[in-house]
Design a protein around this motif. Structure first.
Motif, PDB file in Angstrom:
ATOM      1  N   LEU A 123       1.031  -0.970  -0.017  1.00 28.75           N
ATOM      2  CA  LEU A 123       0.083  -0.065   0.025  1.00 28.75           C
ATOM      3  C   LEU A 123       0.925   1.384  -0.044  1.00 28.75           C
ATOM      4  O   LEU A 123       1.915   1.189   0.960  1.00 28.75           O
ATOM      5  CB  LEU A 123      -0.840  -0.143   1.325  1.00 28.75           C
ATOM      6  N   GLY A 124       0.552   2.077  -0.953  1.00 20.65           N
ATOM      7  CA  GLY A 124       1.150   3.400  -1.173  1.00 20.65           C
ATOM      8  C   GLY A 124       2.474   3.297  -1.982  1.00 20.65           C
ATOM      9  O   GLY A 124       2.949   4.566  -2.175  1.00 20.65           O
ATOM     10  N   GLN A 125       3.137   2.499  -2.038  1.00 25.41           N
ATOM     11  CA  GLN A 125       4.108   2.496  -3.117  1.00 25.41           C
ATOM     12  C   GLN A 125       3.897   2.472  -4.734  1.00 25.41           C
ATOM     13  O   GLN A 125       2.757   2.407  -5.058  1.00 25.41           O
ATOM     14  CB  GLN A 125       4.973   0.992  -2.977  1.00 25.41           C
ATOM     15  N   THR A 126       4.854   3.096  -5.293  1.00 23.63           N
ATOM     16  CA  THR A 126       4.296   3.588  -6.637  1.00 23.63           C
ATOM     17  C   THR A 126       5.260   2.630  -7.671  1.00 23.63           C
ATOM     18  O   THR A 126       6.639   2.306  -7.445  1.00 23.63           O
ATOM     19  CB  THR A 126       4.917   4.897  -6.898  1.00 23.63           C
ATOM     20  N   ILE A 127       4.789   2.095  -8.534  1.00 14.73           N
ATOM     21  CA  ILE A 127       5.100   1.387  -9.604  1.00 14.73           C
ATOM     22  C   ILE A 127       5.271   1.985 -10.951  1.00 14.73           C
ATOM     23  O   ILE A 127       4.044   1.969 -11.531  1.00 14.73           O
ATOM     24  CB  ILE A 127       4.520  -0.161  -9.710  1.00 14.73           C
ATOM     25  N   PRO A 128       6.086   2.474 -11.600  1.00 13.06           N
ATOM     26  CA  PRO A 128       6.152   2.915 -12.717  1.00 13.06           C
ATOM     27  C   PRO A 128       6.131   1.856 -13.973  1.00 13.06           C
ATOM     28  O   PRO A 128       6.839   1.226 -13.978  1.00 13.06           O
ATOM     29  CB  PRO A 128       7.638   3.630 -13.016  1.00 13.06           C
ATOM     30  N   VAL A 129       4.961   2.015 -14.661  1.00 12.63           N
ATOM     31  CA  VAL A 129       4.808   1.288 -15.920  1.00 12.63           C
ATOM     32  C   VAL A 129       4.966   1.912 -16.960  1.00 12.63           C
ATOM     33  O   VAL A 129       4.629   3.016 -17.457  1.00 12.63           O
ATOM     34  CB  VAL A 129       3.539   0.858 -15.714  1.00 12.63           C
ATOM     35  N   THR A 130       6.122   1.089 -17.896  1.00 14.02           N
ATOM     36  CA  THR A 130       6.635   1.710 -19.271  1.00 14.02           C
ATOM     37  C   THR A 130       6.061   1.155 -20.181  1.00 14.02           C
ATOM     38  O   THR A 130       6.278  -0.125 -20.578  1.00 14.02           O
ATOM     39  CB  THR A 130       8.159   1.464 -19.146  1.00 14.02           C
ATOM     40  N   VAL A 131       5.493   2.009 -21.139  1.00 20.58           N
ATOM     41  CA  VAL A 131       4.741   1.572 -22.353  1.00 20.58           C
ATOM     42  C   VAL A 131       5.661   1.843 -23.482  1.00 20.58           C
ATOM     43  O   VAL A 131       6.048   3.191 -23.549  1.00 20.58           O
ATOM     44  CB  VAL A 131       3.375   2.018 -22.820  1.00 20.58           C
ATOM     45  N   THR A 132       6.372   1.069 -24.293  1.00 22.49           N
ATOM     46  CA  THR A 132       7.464   1.107 -25.283  1.00 22.49           C
ATOM     47  C   THR A 132       7.004   1.113 -26.736  1.00 22.49           C
ATOM     48  O   THR A 132       6.088   0.367 -26.949  1.00 22.49           O
ATOM     49  CB  THR A 132       8.602   0.314 -25.171  1.00 22.49           C
ATOM     50  N   PHE A 133       6.986   2.231 -27.481  1.00 24.87           N
ATOM     51  CA  PHE A 133       6.428   2.332 -28.824  1.00 24.87           C
ATOM     52  C   PHE A 133       7.554   2.025 -30.030  1.00 24.87           C
ATOM     53  O   PHE A 133       8.836   2.067 -29.576  1.00 24.87           O
ATOM     54  CB  PHE A 133       5.677   3.545 -29.052  1.00 24.87           C
ATOM     55  N   SER A 134       7.010   1.531 -30.991  1.00 25.03           N
ATOM     56  CA  SER A 134       8.001   1.362 -32.082  1.00 25.03           C
ATOM     57  C   SER A 134       8.830   2.544 -32.702  1.00 25.03           C
ATOM     58  O   SER A 134       9.880   2.361 -33.228  1.00 25.03           O
ATOM     59  CB  SER A 134       7.251   0.860 -33.244  1.00 25.03           C
ATOM     60  N   GLU A 135       8.515   3.713 -32.115  1.00 26.88           N
ATOM     61  CA  GLU A 135       9.312   4.915 -32.543  1.00 26.88           C
ATOM     62  C   GLU A 135       8.687   6.165 -31.612  1.00 26.88           C
ATOM     63  O   GLU A 135       8.027   5.682 -30.747  1.00 26.88           O
ATOM     64  CB  GLU A 135       8.816   5.561 -34.172  1.00 26.88           C
ATOM     65  N   ALA A 136       9.716   7.065 -31.834  1.00 27.88           N
ATOM     66  CA  ALA A 136       9.359   8.342 -30.471  1.00 27.88           C
ATOM     67  C   ALA A 136       7.709   8.946 -30.963  1.00 27.88           C
ATOM     68  O   ALA A 136       7.242   8.903 -31.978  1.00 27.88           O
ATOM     69  CB  ALA A 136      10.447   9.392 -31.006  1.00 27.88           C
ATOM     70  N   VAL A 137       7.007   9.117 -29.806  1.00 29.60           N
ATOM     71  CA  VAL A 137       5.790   9.632 -29.941  1.00 29.60           C
ATOM     72  C   VAL A 137       5.616  11.018 -29.021  1.00 29.60           C
ATOM     73  O   VAL A 137       6.589  11.017 -28.014  1.00 29.60           O
ATOM     74  CB  VAL A 137       4.764   8.650 -29.398  1.00 29.60           C
ATOM     75  N   THR A 138       4.620  11.761 -29.395  1.00 31.07           N
ATOM     76  CA  THR A 138       4.336  12.892 -28.629  1.00 31.07           C
ATOM     77  C   THR A 138       2.830  12.897 -27.975  1.00 31.07           C
ATOM     78  O   THR A 138       2.039  12.406 -28.738  1.00 31.07           O
ATOM     79  CB  THR A 138       4.595  14.169 -29.488  1.00 31.07           C
ATOM     80  N   VAL A 139       2.663  13.235 -26.677  1.00 26.04           N
ATOM     81  CA  VAL A 139       1.561  12.982 -25.979  1.00 26.04           C
ATOM     82  C   VAL A 139       0.977  14.441 -25.952  1.00 26.04           C
ATOM     83  O   VAL A 139       1.658  15.505 -25.483  1.00 26.04           O
ATOM     84  CB  VAL A 139       1.888  12.231 -24.435  1.00 26.04           C
ATOM     85  N   SER A 140      -0.320  14.673 -25.960  1.00 21.32           N
ATOM     86  CA  SER A 140      -1.033  15.487 -25.446  1.00 21.32           C
ATOM     87  C   SER A 140      -2.306  14.834 -24.720  1.00 21.32           C
ATOM     88  O   SER A 140      -2.725  13.970 -24.624  1.00 21.32           O
ATOM     89  CB  SER A 140      -1.874  16.467 -26.577  1.00 21.32           C
ATOM     90  N   GLY A 141      -2.686  15.812 -23.460  1.00 22.50           N
ATOM     91  CA  GLY A 141      -3.678  15.497 -22.798  1.00 22.50           C
ATOM     92  C   GLY A 141      -3.226  14.278 -21.653  1.00 22.50           C
ATOM     93  O   GLY A 141      -1.952  14.249 -21.566  1.00 22.50           O
ATOM     94  N   THR A 142      -4.140  13.397 -21.274  1.00 26.24           N
ATOM     95  CA  THR A 142      -3.788  12.435 -20.304  1.00 26.24           C
ATOM     96  C   THR A 142      -4.178  11.232 -20.727  1.00 26.24           C
ATOM     97  O   THR A 142      -5.208  10.557 -20.025  1.00 26.24           O
ATOM     98  CB  THR A 142      -4.158  12.886 -18.859  1.00 26.24           C
ATOM     99  N   PRO A 143      -3.437  10.470 -21.575  1.00 27.34           N
ATOM    100  CA  PRO A 143      -3.782   9.107 -21.638  1.00 27.34           C
ATOM    101  C   PRO A 143      -3.671   8.142 -20.524  1.00 27.34           C
ATOM    102  O   PRO A 143      -3.224   8.613 -19.420  1.00 27.34           O
ATOM    103  CB  PRO A 143      -2.806   8.722 -22.807  1.00 27.34           C
ATOM    104  N   GLN A 144      -4.517   7.034 -20.455  1.00 28.20           N
ATOM    105  CA  GLN A 144      -4.420   6.198 -19.405  1.00 28.20           C
ATOM    106  C   GLN A 144      -4.259   4.860 -19.451  1.00 28.20           C
ATOM    107  O   GLN A 144      -4.565   4.277 -20.711  1.00 28.20           O
ATOM    108  CB  GLN A 144      -6.137   6.400 -18.765  1.00 28.20           C
TER     109      GLN A 144
END
Length: 227
Positions: A123-144
């Motif tokens: 409880l309370g610990q943070t696990i970073p989850v990494t989603v890796t794409f086939s190429e560089a991407v730019t994000v707008s907004g807040t995907p989930q």
């Protein structure tokens, strides 16, 4: 629009077929139909980029790329036009006259993993989850990203990584979460949530994930027990 300019006015007849221009666009070359221009010295071929096309300086595929394809291109005296094009990158060729970058390669998800070590998390610990794409991407907004965490699944907001090929979703374990091998809920667990994930050319990413537990999934890449 690709324009082919002749030394004099030409007429195009498409009764039996439509002249084509073949462009060099990667593994699958684009065969583009004649569109307009009959009665002038400039014929137009409208090329629409489709998924998979790629060229860092758009060109036709050879000096023979212009073809009658059972149509005709003749001058006013009915002389048949010579269709030989300038050599690529030479004067008056498409690639010499224009610098057109074609990117029809759509980013896809390569894998999902985490930078933390295998083991148990509380409880309370943070696990970073990494989603890796086939190429560089730019994000707008807040995907989930929705994780399978027992009776109440965890909907995790995008945190960082825009401009690279790896996006981070920081998952903080909440009361009641429990799973023996952390994974996402399904192949559609990554959602835009009214945001965008695009490559440098503006192509929207394909968001489909590997099936939970399969190769390149979070559950397969890491052994993370959540309690």
């Amino acid at each position: 629009p690709i324009t082919v300019i002749f030394s004099e006015v030409v007429n195009v007849v498409t009764t039996a077929g439509t002249p084509t221009l073949t462009l060099e666009t990667g593994n699958n070359d684009a065969v583009v139909n004649y569109s307009s221009g009959t009665g002038t010295n400039t014929l137009t071929f409208n090329y629409t980029i489709i998924e998979g096309h790629s060229n860092n300086d758009l060109s036709y595929n050879s000096t023979d790329a212009l073809s009658l394809s059972s149509g005709t291109i003749k001058d006013l005296a009915l002389n048949i036009a010579t269709l030989t094009l300038p050599s690529n990158s030479s004067g008056n060729s498409l690639s010499d006259n224009r610098n057109l970058i074609v990117d029809g390669i759509v980013p896809t998800v390569s894998s999902v993993s985490s930078s933390v070590s295998d083991g148990s998390y509380r409880l309370g610990q943070t696990i970073p989850v990494t989603v890796t794409f086939s190429e560089a991407v730019t994000v707008s907004g807040t995907p989930q990203l929705t994780l399978e965490t027992g009776d109440n699944d965890a909907v995790v907001d995008y945190s960082s990584g825009s401009g690279s090929n790896s996006l981070i979703f920081n998952y903080t374990i909440a009361a009641g979460h429990t799973v023996s091998d952390l994974d996402y809920t399904g192949t559609s667990a990554l959602a835009l949530n009214s945001g965008t994930i695009n490559d440098a050319a503006g192509n929207p990413s394909t968001l489909t994930l590997a099936a939970p537990g399969a190769t390149n999934s979070l559950g397969n890449s890491k052994d993370l027990l959540v309690d």
